[in-house]
Design an enzyme around this catalytic site. Structure first.
Site, short mmCIF file in Angstrom:
data_model
loop_
_atom_site.label_atom_id
_atom_site.label_comp_id
_atom_site.label_asym_id
_atom_site.label_seq_id
_atom_site.Cartn_x
_atom_site.Cartn_y
_atom_site.Cartn_z
N PRO A 138 -39.54 -8.41 119.49
CA PRO A 138 -40.73 -8.60 120.33
C PRO A 138 -41.51 -7.31 120.55
CG PRO A 138 -38.79 -9.62 121.32
CD PRO A 138 -38.31 -8.78 120.19
N CYS A 139 -42.82 -7.43 120.57
CA CYS A 139 -43.70 -6.32 120.96
C CYS A 139 -43.94 -6.34 122.47
CB CYS A 139 -45.03 -6.40 120.23
SG CYS A 139 -44.90 -6.16 118.45
N MET A 140 -44.13 -7.54 123.01
CA MET A 140 -44.27 -7.69 124.46
C MET A 140 -42.87 -7.74 125.07
SD MET A 140 -46.21 -10.72 126.60
CE MET A 140 -44.89 -11.95 126.37
N ARG A 159 -44.16 -2.55 123.94
CA ARG A 159 -43.60 -1.35 123.30
C ARG A 159 -44.48 -0.95 122.12
NH1 ARG A 159 -41.84 -2.22 118.40
NH2 ARG A 159 -41.53 -4.39 117.82
N SER A 160 -45.08 -1.94 121.47
CA SER A 160 -45.93 -1.75 120.30
C SER A 160 -47.06 -2.77 120.39
CB SER A 160 -45.11 -1.96 119.02
OG SER A 160 -45.92 -1.92 117.87
#
Length: 217
Positions: A138-140, A159-160
Site C-alpha cells: 500500500p501507498c496509503m 508513504r509514496s
C-alpha cells in the site's frame, strides 16, 4: 558535492483541484530527480503536507484524466471493501477487512460515536506479516479521523504518492470516505489533510505536467 534537497512544505488549499495544481507546482519546481527501486526516474518532493479546506467543491481538476464514473467506482471500492476486479489487494479491503478479521471503519465510527474527542479513531492499511514479503504494497498507510468543533476532519499519510497520476482520485475517494464516516457519526465533514512522504511525478508524465504548469502558472 551533493546539493541539499528541499524537504517539507505546507500547502493550504481551497479545493482538491487547487491542492493538485499547487502540489504539482511545488514538486515540479523544487523536487529532486531520483531513480527508485524499480528503476523508474521520478521527480520527488519529500514530506509535502496539503490541507484542503473544502473537499466537496471543484473536486475534479480540468486536466485530470479520470472521468466521474471511474472515480465513483474507485470510491465505492474504498468504502465498501469490495474487490470486484480481483486486485492483489484494495485499500477498501485493508480498511474494511484488515488481515481478514477487522473492520477498521466500523471501529472508527464506534470510537467517534462513543467519544467525540477521541484520538484513537485511526485505521491502517499496512500488514507487516504480508507487506514485508511482497512487491505490491500500500501507498496509503494511515487514515486518522478526529471530531473538533463539531466537524470531522481526516488526515491521511502516504508513504509514496504518485501526485500526477493518482492524487485527485485518492482525494475524491477520501472525501467520500470522510462523508460516510461523518454521516454515521452525525457530524459535518470538515477538512482533509494529506501528508505525502514521497510526493512524486513519474518521468513518463513530465512533458504533460510541464504543459499543465505552464498553462496554470
Amino acid at each position: 558535492m551533493t546539493m541539499d534537497i528541499s524537504i517539507g512544505r505546507v500547502i493550504k488549499a481551497h479545493t482538491i483541484s487547487d491542492a493538485w495544481y499547487r502540489g504539482l507546482n511545488t514538486i515540479w519546481n523544487q523536487g529532486s530527480v531520483i531513480t527508485d527501486e524499480r528503476g523508474s526516474r521520478i521527480l520527488e518532493y519529500m514530506n509535502l503536507m496539503v490541507v484542503i479546506n473544502d473537499p466537496y467543491t471543484s473536486e475534479i481538476p480540468e486536466d485530470f484524466s479520470w472521468n466521474i464514473e471511474r472515480l465513483d467506482e474507485y470510491s465505492k471500492q474504498l468504502i465498501s471493501g469490495d474487490n470486484t476486479q480481483n486486485f492483489e489487494y484494495t485499500y477498501g479491503q485493508r480498511l474494511r477487512n484488515w488481515n481478514n478479521e477487522i473492520d477498521q471503519i466500523s471501529y472508527v465510527i464506534d470510537k467517534l460515536t462513543n467519544n467525540a474527542s477521541t484520538r484513537r479513531a485511526t485505521a491502517v492499511t499496512w500488514i507487516p506479516a504480508v507487506d514485508t514479503k511482497v512487491d505490491e504494497v500500500p501507498c496509503m498507510i494511515i487514515d486518522d479521523f478526529k471530531i473538533r468543533n463539531g466537524k470531522l476532519h481526516l488526515t491521511t499519510l502516504f508513504r509514496s504518492h504518485d501526485f500526477s497520476g493518482a492524487y485527485p482520485a485518492n482525494l475524491y475517494g477520501l472525501s467520500r470516505l470522510l462523508k460516510h464516516v461523518a454521516d454515521k457519526t452525525g457530524v459535518t465533514p470538515g477538512k482533509i489533510t494529506t501528508i505525502s512522504i514521497s510526493a512524486h511525478i513519474y518521468e513518463h508524465d513530465w512533458d504533460k505536467i510541464e504543459d499543465i504548469i505552464k498553462g496554470v502558472y
